[in-house]
Scaffold this motif. Sequence first.
Motif, PDB file in Angstrom:
ATOM      1  N   ARG A  92     -10.272  39.727  14.946  1.00 55.72           N
ATOM      2  CA  ARG A  92      -9.738  38.627  14.126  1.00 55.72           C
ATOM      3  C   ARG A  92      -8.461  38.987  13.383  1.00 55.72           C
ATOM      4  N   VAL A  93      -8.099  40.255  13.347  1.00 57.99           N
ATOM      5  CA  VAL A  93      -7.042  40.682  12.435  1.00 57.99           C
ATOM      6  C   VAL A  93      -5.682  40.051  12.765  1.00 57.99           C
ATOM      7  N   ASP A  94      -5.318  39.917  14.019  1.00 56.38           N
ATOM      8  CA  ASP A  94      -4.018  39.324  14.355  1.00 56.38           C
ATOM      9  C   ASP A  94      -3.943  37.864  13.922  1.00 56.38           C
ATOM     10  N   ALA A  95      -4.982  37.106  14.219  1.00 61.12           N
ATOM     11  CA  ALA A  95      -4.986  35.683  13.851  1.00 61.12           C
ATOM     12  C   ALA A  95      -5.005  35.516  12.331  1.00 61.12           C
ATOM     13  N   LEU A  96      -5.823  36.290  11.657  1.00 62.67           N
ATOM     14  CA  LEU A  96      -5.884  36.170  10.201  1.00 62.67           C
ATOM     15  C   LEU A  96      -4.586  36.651   9.566  1.00 62.67           C
ATOM     16  N   GLY A  97      -3.997  37.693  10.104  1.00 62.24           N
ATOM     17  CA  GLY A  97      -2.706  38.153   9.592  1.00 62.24           C
ATOM     18  C   GLY A  97      -1.659  37.059   9.677  1.00 62.24           C
ATOM     19  N   ALA A  98      -1.621  36.332  10.778  1.00 59.23           N
ATOM     20  CA  ALA A  98      -0.670  35.227  10.925  1.00 59.23           C
ATOM     21  C   ALA A  98      -0.965  34.119   9.922  1.00 59.23           C
ATOM     22  N   GLN A  99      -2.238  33.833   9.679  1.00 58.89           N
ATOM     23  CA  GLN A  99      -2.602  32.795   8.705  1.00 58.89           C
ATOM     24  C   GLN A  99      -2.192  33.203   7.291  1.00 58.89           C
ATOM     25  N   LEU A 100      -2.486  34.440   6.917  1.00 59.52           N
ATOM     26  CA  LEU A 100      -2.116  34.896   5.576  1.00 59.52           C
ATOM     27  C   LEU A 100      -0.602  34.960   5.410  1.00 59.52           C
ATOM     28  N   ALA A 101       0.101  35.398   6.451  1.00 61.52           N
ATOM     29  CA  ALA A 101       1.562  35.478   6.376  1.00 61.52           C
ATOM     30  C   ALA A 101       2.183  34.097   6.173  1.00 61.52           C
ATOM     31  N   ALA A 102       1.512  33.042   6.615  1.00 65.41           N
ATOM     32  CA  ALA A 102       2.021  31.680   6.456  1.00 65.41           C
ATOM     33  C   ALA A 102       1.752  31.107   5.066  1.00 65.41           C
ATOM     34  N   ALA A 137      -6.502  33.543  -9.126  1.00 62.12           N
ATOM     35  CA  ALA A 137      -6.727  32.145  -8.764  1.00 62.12           C
ATOM     36  C   ALA A 137      -6.134  31.847  -7.387  1.00 62.12           C
ATOM     37  N   GLU A 138      -4.943  32.376  -7.124  1.00 60.32           N
ATOM     38  CA  GLU A 138      -4.322  32.169  -5.804  1.00 60.32           C
ATOM     39  C   GLU A 138      -5.138  32.851  -4.725  1.00 60.32           C
ATOM     40  N   LEU A 139      -5.632  34.047  -4.993  1.00 68.93           N
ATOM     41  CA  LEU A 139      -6.475  34.750  -4.030  1.00 68.93           C
ATOM     42  C   LEU A 139      -7.732  33.932  -3.740  1.00 68.93           C
ATOM     43  N   ALA A 140      -8.359  33.403  -4.773  1.00 68.14           N
ATOM     44  CA  ALA A 140      -9.558  32.587  -4.572  1.00 68.14           C
ATOM     45  C   ALA A 140      -9.246  31.346  -3.739  1.00 68.14           C
ATOM     46  N   ALA A 141      -8.095  30.736  -3.975  1.00 73.41           N
ATOM     47  CA  ALA A 141      -7.699  29.560  -3.196  1.00 73.41           C
ATOM     48  C   ALA A 141      -7.490  29.925  -1.731  1.00 73.41           C
ATOM     49  N   ILE A 142      -6.869  31.067  -1.475  1.00 73.81           N
ATOM     50  CA  ILE A 142      -6.648  31.526  -0.100  1.00 73.81           C
ATOM     51  C   ILE A 142      -7.980  31.807   0.581  1.00 73.81           C
ATOM     52  N   VAL A 143      -8.878  32.484  -0.124  1.00 75.32           N
ATOM     53  CA  VAL A 143     -10.205  32.766   0.426  1.00 75.32           C
ATOM     54  C   VAL A 143     -10.894  31.458   0.792  1.00 75.32           C
ATOM     55  N   GLY A 144     -10.820  30.470  -0.093  1.00 75.96           N
ATOM     56  CA  GLY A 144     -11.451  29.178   0.173  1.00 75.96           C
ATOM     57  C   GLY A 144     -10.817  28.433   1.337  1.00 75.96           C
ATOM     58  N   ARG A 145      -9.485  28.394   1.386  1.00 78.24           N
ATOM     59  CA  ARG A 145      -8.789  27.670   2.459  1.00 78.24           C
ATOM     60  C   ARG A 145      -9.090  28.236   3.841  1.00 78.24           C
ATOM     61  N   HIS A 146      -9.257  29.537   3.913  1.00 81.83           N
ATOM     62  CA  HIS A 146      -9.435  30.180   5.218  1.00 81.83           C
ATOM     63  C   HIS A 146     -10.872  30.625   5.481  1.00 81.83           C
ATOM     64  N   GLY A 147     -11.786  30.298   4.575  1.00 80.27           N
ATOM     65  CA  GLY A 147     -13.191  30.658   4.771  1.00 80.27           C
ATOM     66  C   GLY A 147     -13.408  32.153   4.875  1.00 80.27           C
ATOM     67  N   LEU A 148     -12.830  32.907   3.941  1.00 78.59           N
ATOM     68  CA  LEU A 148     -12.862  34.370   4.025  1.00 78.59           C
ATOM     69  C   LEU A 148     -13.871  35.025   3.090  1.00 78.59           C
ATOM     70  N   GLY A 149     -14.744  34.230   2.514  1.00 82.66           N
ATOM     71  CA  GLY A 149     -15.688  34.769   1.532  1.00 82.66           C
ATOM     72  C   GLY A 149     -16.551  35.902   2.049  1.00 82.66           C
TER      73      GLY A 149
END
Length: 176
Positions: A92-102, A137-149
Amino acid sequence: MNPPRLPDSSRAAPAGAWRQALIAAVQDGLPLVPEPFAALAETLGCDEAEVRAGLAALLADGTVRRLGVVVRHRELGFAANAMVVWDVPDARVDALGAQLAAEPAVTLCYRRPRVPPHWPYNLFCMIHGHDRAAVLAELAAIVGRHGLGELPHRPLFSRQRFKQRGARYLDRGAPS
């Protein structure tokens, strides 16, 4: 030390000493003057069109990937930053890296190898904010948006800045 002034010659496609001098001249940043390319041209002993053409050639051939700005974030009121480290399954790392980079709040994102058994993290991203609460707060929002909990991660907050500048690759005084 300034890059050497070079004799007049065609520099539309940087080569040899001209290429090295141009890279050395810009690696510390453009001069903070109204006409930075003209100032570089004066330093290099050429005209502004040659500087622009040389930079365009370096961009076109991939030697220089981009011209950017190093923003000193603390001076702008962004006093907190955290490198968030993630333990992501390799598949998953390549796909998640692209999502986080965006993500607009992510200013750096890259993959690194794990160092078992002490360091399980393989994906890193930097988040800046006005204070720790804003970063969290931004980290929590990113975790929520991408389902990374479910992914193990840790925010590592910076305590002190020792150095901040772009990369340097050439000795300014010695083109090869």
